[in-house]
Design a protein around this motif. Structure first.
Motif, PDB file in Angstrom:
ATOM      1  N   ARG A  54      -3.412   1.196  -1.615  1.00  0.00           N
ATOM      2  CA  ARG A  54      -2.369   2.142  -1.190  1.00  0.00           C
ATOM      3  C   ARG A  54      -2.898   3.103  -0.125  1.00  0.00           C
ATOM      4  NH1 ARG A  54      -0.511   3.266  -7.317  1.00  0.00           N
ATOM      5  NH2 ARG A  54       0.967   1.549  -7.510  1.00  0.00           N
ATOM      6  N   ARG A  55      -4.077   3.662  -0.368  1.00  0.00           N
ATOM      7  CA  ARG A  55      -4.653   4.637   0.573  1.00  0.00           C
ATOM      8  C   ARG A  55      -4.934   4.024   1.943  1.00  0.00           C
ATOM      9  NH1 ARG A  55      -9.421   7.704  -2.814  1.00  0.00           N
ATOM     10  NH2 ARG A  55      -8.130   8.462  -4.531  1.00  0.00           N
ATOM     11  N   ALA A  59      -0.510  -1.381   1.465  1.00  0.00           N
ATOM     12  CA  ALA A  59       0.661  -1.464   0.581  1.00  0.00           C
ATOM     13  C   ALA A  59       1.945  -1.231   1.371  1.00  0.00           C
ATOM     14  CB  ALA A  59       0.539  -0.462  -0.557  1.00  0.00           C
ATOM     15  N   GLU A  60       1.923  -0.231   2.232  1.00  0.00           N
ATOM     16  CA  GLU A  60       3.108   0.078   3.029  1.00  0.00           C
ATOM     17  C   GLU A  60       3.391  -1.027   4.049  1.00  0.00           C
ATOM     18  OE1 GLU A  60       6.462   1.881   4.069  1.00  0.00           O
ATOM     19  OE2 GLU A  60       5.172   2.610   2.465  1.00  0.00           O
ATOM     20  N   LEU A  61       2.337  -1.543   4.667  1.00  0.00           N
ATOM     21  CA  LEU A  61       2.527  -2.587   5.685  1.00  0.00           C
ATOM     22  C   LEU A  61       2.982  -3.911   5.088  1.00  0.00           C
ATOM     23  CD1 LEU A  61      -0.579  -1.977   7.964  1.00  0.00           C
ATOM     24  CD2 LEU A  61       1.829  -1.597   8.550  1.00  0.00           C
ATOM     25  N   GLU A  62       2.589  -4.191   3.845  1.00  0.00           N
ATOM     26  CA  GLU A  62       2.927  -5.474   3.234  1.00  0.00           C
ATOM     27  C   GLU A  62       4.173  -5.395   2.372  1.00  0.00           C
ATOM     28  OE1 GLU A  62      -0.722  -6.771   1.375  1.00  0.00           O
ATOM     29  OE2 GLU A  62      -1.543  -7.390   3.301  1.00  0.00           O
ATOM     30  N   ARG A  63       4.869  -4.297   2.447  1.00  0.00           N
ATOM     31  CA  ARG A  63       6.123  -4.162   1.719  1.00  0.00           C
ATOM     32  C   ARG A  63       7.210  -4.863   2.518  1.00  0.00           C
ATOM     33  NH1 ARG A  63       6.855   1.607   0.304  1.00  0.00           N
ATOM     34  NH2 ARG A  63       5.417   1.020  -1.316  1.00  0.00           N
ATOM     35  N   THR A  67       5.875  -9.310   6.951  1.00  0.00           N
ATOM     36  CA  THR A  67       4.505  -8.834   7.139  1.00  0.00           C
ATOM     37  C   THR A  67       3.840  -9.640   8.250  1.00  0.00           C
ATOM     38  OG1 THR A  67       4.335  -8.260   4.827  1.00  0.00           O
ATOM     39  CG2 THR A  67       2.276  -8.528   6.006  1.00  0.00           C
ATOM     40  N   ASP A  68       3.232  -8.944   9.193  1.00  0.00           N
ATOM     41  CA  ASP A  68       2.521  -9.610  10.283  1.00  0.00           C
ATOM     42  C   ASP A  68       1.031  -9.322  10.130  1.00  0.00           C
ATOM     43  OD1 ASP A  68       1.569 -10.760  12.580  1.00  0.00           O
ATOM     44  OD2 ASP A  68       2.512  -9.316  13.946  1.00  0.00           O
ATOM     45  N   PRO A  69       0.274 -10.229   9.517  1.00  0.00           N
ATOM     46  CA  PRO A  69      -1.151  -9.986   9.290  1.00  0.00           C
ATOM     47  C   PRO A  69      -1.974  -9.950  10.577  1.00  0.00           C
ATOM     48  CG  PRO A  69      -0.579 -12.204   8.634  1.00  0.00           C
ATOM     49  CD  PRO A  69       0.704 -11.515   8.998  1.00  0.00           C
ATOM     50  N   PHE A  70      -1.373 -10.337  11.686  1.00  0.00           N
ATOM     51  CA  PHE A  70      -2.095 -10.352  12.960  1.00  0.00           C
ATOM     52  C   PHE A  70      -1.813  -9.120  13.815  1.00  0.00           C
ATOM     53  CE2 PHE A  70      -1.392 -14.794  11.707  1.00  0.00           C
ATOM     54  CZ  PHE A  70      -2.710 -15.154  11.510  1.00  0.00           C
ATOM     55  N   GLN A  73      -1.865  -2.886  13.535  1.00  0.00           N
ATOM     56  CA  GLN A  73      -1.802  -1.987  12.376  1.00  0.00           C
ATOM     57  C   GLN A  73      -2.359  -2.659  11.121  1.00  0.00           C
ATOM     58  OE1 GLN A  73       2.406  -1.201  12.399  1.00  0.00           O
ATOM     59  NE2 GLN A  73       2.063   0.930  13.056  1.00  0.00           N
ATOM     60  N   HIS A  74      -1.995  -3.903  10.918  1.00  0.00           N
ATOM     61  CA  HIS A  74      -2.457  -4.617   9.730  1.00  0.00           C
ATOM     62  C   HIS A  74      -3.967  -4.845   9.774  1.00  0.00           C
ATOM     63  CE1 HIS A  74      -2.810  -7.658   6.587  1.00  0.00           C
ATOM     64  NE2 HIS A  74      -1.650  -7.210   6.133  1.00  0.00           N
ATOM     65  N   ARG A  75      -4.479  -5.210  10.935  1.00  0.00           N
ATOM     66  CA  ARG A  75      -5.927  -5.417  11.055  1.00  0.00           C
ATOM     67  C   ARG A  75      -6.702  -4.127  10.823  1.00  0.00           C
ATOM     68  NH1 ARG A  75      -6.407  -8.377  16.594  1.00  0.00           N
ATOM     69  NH2 ARG A  75      -4.825  -6.827  16.960  1.00  0.00           N
ATOM     70  N   VAL A  76      -6.184  -3.006  11.325  1.00  0.00           N
ATOM     71  CA  VAL A  76      -6.833  -1.710  11.114  1.00  0.00           C
ATOM     72  C   VAL A  76      -6.811  -1.349   9.624  1.00  0.00           C
ATOM     73  CG1 VAL A  76      -6.609   0.774  11.555  1.00  0.00           C
ATOM     74  CG2 VAL A  76      -6.424  -0.852  13.442  1.00  0.00           C
TER      75      VAL A  76
END
Length: 114
Positions: A54-55, A59-63, A67-70, A73-76
């Motif tokens: 969560r921290r 959690a927020e990005l994968e809600r 979801t774009d794992p690439f 924001q997701h990589r960071v």
């Protein structure tokens, strides 16, 4: 459709459904008591991982479904999660949660060395 055909179809359907049913016998139950199915992590470690998930922002990005794992924001957020997971802060969090839950400190210490 005649009554004879309807009755025959009903009998066939009931016969097939009872044939496919399986009795839950003790040998079936013991199959699921295998020690390999037990968790190798303490509850404190799982809760600590959830907290850093969560921290980190994952959690927020994968809600949701998109979801774009690439994405940048997701990589960071993934890198932040990995750093937090391997930090002394994580070990401390596991210890704190274990103490709050009344678990032994040894269990929490072992969990953080994995």
């Amino acid at each position: 459709m005649s009554t004879k055909h309807l009755f025959a179809a009903l009998v066939a359907a009931v016969g097939v459904s009872t044939t496919m049913a399986q009795e839950a016998t003790p040998d079936v139950w013991t199959k699921f008591n295998d020690a390999s199915l037990l968790s190798s992590r303490s509850r404190a470690e799982v809760l600590a991982e959830l907290e850093i998930y969560r921290r980190s922002g994952l959690a927020e990005l994968e809600r949701g479904d998109a979801t774009d794992p690439f994405s940048h924001q997701h990589r960071v957020a993934s890198a932040r999660y990995a750093a937090m997971r391997s930090s002394p802060e994580f070990a401390s969090l596991v210890q704190t949660i274990a103490q709050r839950r009344g678990e032994t400190a040894d269990v929490a210490t072992l969990a953080t060395t994995r």
